[in-house]
Enzyme design. Structure first.
Site, PDB file in Angstrom:
ATOM      1  N   ASN A 105       0.823  -1.207   0.000  1.00 37.09           N
ATOM      2  CA  ASN A 105       0.000   0.000   0.000  1.00 37.09           C
ATOM      3  C   ASN A 105       0.857   1.256   0.000  1.00 37.09           C
ATOM      4  OD1 ASN A 105      -2.119  -1.669  -0.010  1.00 37.09           O
ATOM      5  ND2 ASN A 105      -2.688  -1.399   2.129  1.00 37.09           N
ATOM      6  N   HIS A 122       5.889  -0.570  -2.464  1.00 36.06           N
ATOM      7  CA  HIS A 122       5.498   0.211  -3.650  1.00 36.06           C
ATOM      8  C   HIS A 122       5.549   1.719  -3.386  1.00 36.06           C
ATOM      9  CE1 HIS A 122       3.123  -3.486  -5.345  1.00 36.06           C
ATOM     10  NE2 HIS A 122       4.399  -3.546  -5.601  1.00 36.06           N
ATOM     11  N   CYS A 156      11.104  20.079  -9.448  1.00 39.17           N
ATOM     12  CA  CYS A 156      11.852  20.127  -8.187  1.00 39.17           C
ATOM     13  C   CYS A 156      12.421  21.527  -7.946  1.00 39.17           C
ATOM     14  CB  CYS A 156      12.982  19.103  -8.289  1.00 39.17           C
ATOM     15  SG  CYS A 156      14.121  19.130  -6.924  1.00 39.17           S
ATOM     16  N   CYS A 159      16.572  21.159  -8.242  1.00 40.32           N
ATOM     17  CA  CYS A 159      17.341  20.906  -9.465  1.00 40.32           C
ATOM     18  C   CYS A 159      16.517  21.042 -10.742  1.00 40.32           C
ATOM     19  CB  CYS A 159      17.960  19.503  -9.393  1.00 40.32           C
ATOM     20  SG  CYS A 159      16.752  18.204  -9.661  1.00 40.32           S
ATOM     21  N   GLY A 196      -5.412  -8.957   2.763  1.00 41.12           N
ATOM     22  CA  GLY A 196      -6.015  -8.030   1.803  1.00 41.12           C
ATOM     23  C   GLY A 196      -5.231  -7.846   0.521  1.00 41.12           C
ATOM     24  N   SER A 198      -4.657  -9.709  -3.502  1.00 35.41           N
ATOM     25  CA  SER A 198      -5.029 -10.773  -4.440  1.00 35.41           C
ATOM     26  C   SER A 198      -3.795 -11.563  -4.886  1.00 35.41           C
ATOM     27  CB  SER A 198      -5.736 -10.172  -5.653  1.00 35.41           C
ATOM     28  OG  SER A 198      -4.865  -9.263  -6.305  1.00 35.41           O
ATOM     29  N   ASN A 224      -8.489 -12.621   3.757  1.00 38.34           N
ATOM     30  CA  ASN A 224      -8.929 -11.967   2.527  1.00 38.34           C
ATOM     31  C   ASN A 224     -10.435 -12.108   2.390  1.00 38.34           C
ATOM     32  OD1 ASN A 224      -7.128 -10.646   0.737  1.00 38.34           O
ATOM     33  ND2 ASN A 224      -6.222 -12.588   0.080  1.00 38.34           N
ATOM     34  N   GLU A 226     -11.797 -12.516  -0.616  1.00 37.99           N
ATOM     35  CA  GLU A 226     -11.799 -13.595  -1.615  1.00 37.99           C
ATOM     36  C   GLU A 226     -10.434 -14.258  -1.529  1.00 37.99           C
ATOM     37  OE1 GLU A 226     -14.211 -14.230  -3.841  1.00 37.99           O
ATOM     38  OE2 GLU A 226     -15.494 -12.541  -3.246  1.00 37.99           O
TER      39      GLU A 226
HETATM   40  P1  NAD Z   1      -6.134  -6.061  -5.070  1.00 34.76           P
HETATM   41  O1  NAD Z   1      -7.145  -5.010  -5.335  1.00 34.76           O
HETATM   42  O2  NAD Z   1      -5.595  -6.811  -6.223  1.00 34.76           O
HETATM   43  O3  NAD Z   1      -6.736  -7.147  -4.071  1.00 34.76           O
HETATM   44  C1  NAD Z   1      -7.366  -6.769  -2.871  1.00 34.76           C
HETATM   45  C2  NAD Z   1      -7.645  -8.015  -2.052  1.00 34.76           C
HETATM   46  O4  NAD Z   1      -8.127  -7.612  -0.794  1.00 34.76           O
HETATM   47  C3  NAD Z   1      -8.673  -8.947  -2.656  1.00 34.76           C
HETATM   48  O5  NAD Z   1      -8.226 -10.275  -2.476  1.00 34.76           O
HETATM   49  C4  NAD Z   1      -9.933  -8.700  -1.817  1.00 34.76           C
HETATM   50  O6  NAD Z   1     -10.729  -9.863  -1.679  1.00 34.76           O
HETATM   51  C5  NAD Z   1      -9.327  -8.329  -0.494  1.00 34.76           C
HETATM   52  N1  NAD Z   1     -10.142  -7.421   0.333  1.00 34.76           N
HETATM   53  C6  NAD Z   1     -10.808  -6.295  -0.038  1.00 34.76           C
HETATM   54  N2  NAD Z   1     -11.383  -5.708   1.036  1.00 34.76           N
HETATM   55  C7  NAD Z   1     -11.073  -6.504   2.109  1.00 34.76           C
HETATM   56  C8  NAD Z   1     -11.372  -6.429   3.488  1.00 34.76           C
HETATM   57  N3  NAD Z   1     -12.098  -5.426   4.007  1.00 34.76           N
HETATM   58  N4  NAD Z   1     -10.903  -7.413   4.299  1.00 34.76           N
HETATM   59  C9  NAD Z   1     -10.160  -8.439   3.792  1.00 34.76           C
HETATM   60  N5  NAD Z   1      -9.845  -8.548   2.489  1.00 34.76           N
HETATM   61  C10 NAD Z   1     -10.285  -7.586   1.661  1.00 34.76           C
HETATM   62  O7  NAD Z   1      -4.973  -5.373  -4.211  1.00 34.76           O
HETATM   63  P2  NAD Z   1      -3.426  -5.721  -4.106  1.00 34.76           P
HETATM   64  O8  NAD Z   1      -3.201  -7.185  -4.186  1.00 34.76           O
HETATM   65  O9  NAD Z   1      -2.914  -4.964  -2.949  1.00 34.76           O
HETATM   66  O10 NAD Z   1      -2.795  -5.111  -5.436  1.00 34.76           O
HETATM   67  C11 NAD Z   1      -3.098  -3.804  -5.804  1.00 34.76           C
HETATM   68  C12 NAD Z   1      -1.905  -2.867  -5.926  1.00 34.76           C
HETATM   69  O11 NAD Z   1      -2.447  -1.564  -5.940  1.00 34.76           O
HETATM   70  C13 NAD Z   1      -0.972  -2.889  -4.761  1.00 34.76           C
HETATM   71  O12 NAD Z   1       0.278  -3.122  -5.275  1.00 34.76           O
HETATM   72  C14 NAD Z   1      -1.018  -1.484  -4.164  1.00 34.76           C
HETATM   73  O13 NAD Z   1       0.254  -0.847  -4.348  1.00 34.76           O
HETATM   74  C15 NAD Z   1      -1.941  -0.670  -4.981  1.00 34.76           C
HETATM   75  N6  NAD Z   1      -3.064  -0.065  -4.246  1.00 34.76           N
HETATM   76  C16 NAD Z   1      -2.859   0.492  -3.022  1.00 34.76           C
HETATM   77  C17 NAD Z   1      -3.921   1.030  -2.313  1.00 34.76           C
HETATM   78  C18 NAD Z   1      -3.648   1.625  -0.964  1.00 34.76           C
HETATM   79  O14 NAD Z   1      -2.526   2.073  -0.709  1.00 34.76           O
HETATM   80  N7  NAD Z   1      -4.618   1.618  -0.057  1.00 34.76           N
HETATM   81  C19 NAD Z   1      -5.206   1.018  -2.853  1.00 34.76           C
HETATM   82  C20 NAD Z   1      -5.390   0.453  -4.138  1.00 34.76           C
HETATM   83  C21 NAD Z   1      -4.309  -0.088  -4.814  1.00 34.76           C
END
Ligand code: NAD
Length: 261
Positions: A105, A122, A156, A159, A196, A198, A224, A226
């Site tokens: 995140n 990330h 920036c 620079c 949380g 995928s 998760n 799902e």
């Molecule tokens: P994804 O969207 O691919 O998957 C999210 C997963 O979380 C799913 O498996 C879903 O079932 C599960 N989920 C959703 N809500 C939930 C809850 N309340 N409790 C439990 N599980 C829950 O996300 P990802 O795998 O993190 O990949 C997305 C990419 O996007 C990441 O690399 C991230 O950098 C970025 N991203 C970050 C944010 C953030 O910083 N909050 C938000 C969106 C995307």
């Protein structure tokens, strides 16, 4: 579910190096959409907009989209607060159980909940970084410069290099320090809690695969809504439901166990 929580509490309480890998799903209960759930960000925004090539072709177009997403409330990270799942992981670190969180995140919510050992795999979308000298600025300062009409694609102040959100875009490398710490932590860990995500984004998804390949393999716990794309290969304990609910109950089970011993 109760039995799975009790089993996980037992595994964690007897672990030596438990770590967590978190993804967008841990922050949906803070009001930040994930990418791939129904209604997720990808249903509203073309993922290609987050590619480094597209950004470099037209940075002002990216910044306009960024501000639109923020003002529509669709992806307003600065206004979101940590939820019980973030606080539960922070408390587990304070208890000495969780050694670090590797997060995909970019929302800073683990740090705001009190977690200290956080690896930003990330990057962080609350900062902007100069693409030339790497100096950092709060993203809200960059946003203010755009909104005031000073520039459509701010540069920036040190620079003159182009400023970009300090998050990893598609096509960019993972920050080397984050990658190195994640590899070291994965090698050492005996329990990995996946929350949380995928597990469709690489190389982050490599982490649970690598902890199952080492000797002895780590126990992988997955929380998760799902099941992840890798659950059949890597997951030992699968808990399907809300991260806030499950991690709060897990914390309660751990605190009860610690008080009893
Ligand atoms: P994804 O969207 O691919 O998957 C999210 C997963 O979380 C799913 O498996 C879903 O079932 C599960 N989920 C959703 N809500 C939930 C809850 N309340 N409790 C439990 N599980 C829950 O996300 P990802 O795998 O993190 O990949 C997305 C990419 O996007 C990441 O690399 C991230 O950098 C970025 N991203 C970050 C944010 C953030 O910083 N909050 C938000 C969106 C995307």
């Amino acid at each position: 579910m109760e039995a799975l929580i009790a089993k996980t509490a037992e595994v964690l309480a007897t672990s030596k190096n438990a770590i967590a890998l978190t993804g967008a799903g841990i922050s949906t209960e803070s009001g930040i959409p994930d990418f791939r759930s129904p209604g997720g960000l990808w249903t509203r925004v073309d993922p290609g907009e987050f590619s480094i090539d597209r950004f470099l072709q037209n940075p002002s177009r990216f910044w306009r989209m960024h501000l639109d997403l923020k003002s529509s409330g669709d992806f307003d990270l600065a206004s979101a607060d940590p939820n019980p799942a973030h606080y539960a992981l922070a408390r587990m670190e304070q208890m000495g159980i969780l050694k670090c969180i590797i997060t995909q995140n970019v929302d800073n919510l683990h740090q705001r909940a009190g977690s200290v050992e956080v690896v930003e795999f990330h990057g962080n979308l609350l900062r902007a970084a100069c693409m030339k000298c790497r100096s950092l600025e709060p993203i809200e300062d960059v946003e203010a410069r755009i909104e005031s009409g000073e520039s459509e694609a701010p540069r920036c102040r040190n620079c003159g290099g182009l400023l970009k959100p300090d998050a990893v875009f598609f096509g960019e490398a993972i920050p080397s320090r984050a990658l190195m710490i994640s590899q070291v932590q994965s090698q050492k860990c005996d329990v990995l809690i996946v929350v949380g995500t995928s597990l469709q984004v690489y190389p982050a998804a490599q982490i649970p695969l690598s902890v199952k390949l080492k000797h002895p393999p780590a126990v992988v716990v997955e929380v998760n809504r799902e099941p992840s794309s890798l659950h059949e290969q890597v997951t030992d304990i699968l808990m399907i439901g809300s991260a806030g609910d499950i991690l709060s109950r897990l914390l309660e089970a751990l605190e009860t166990r610690v008080n009893l011993h």
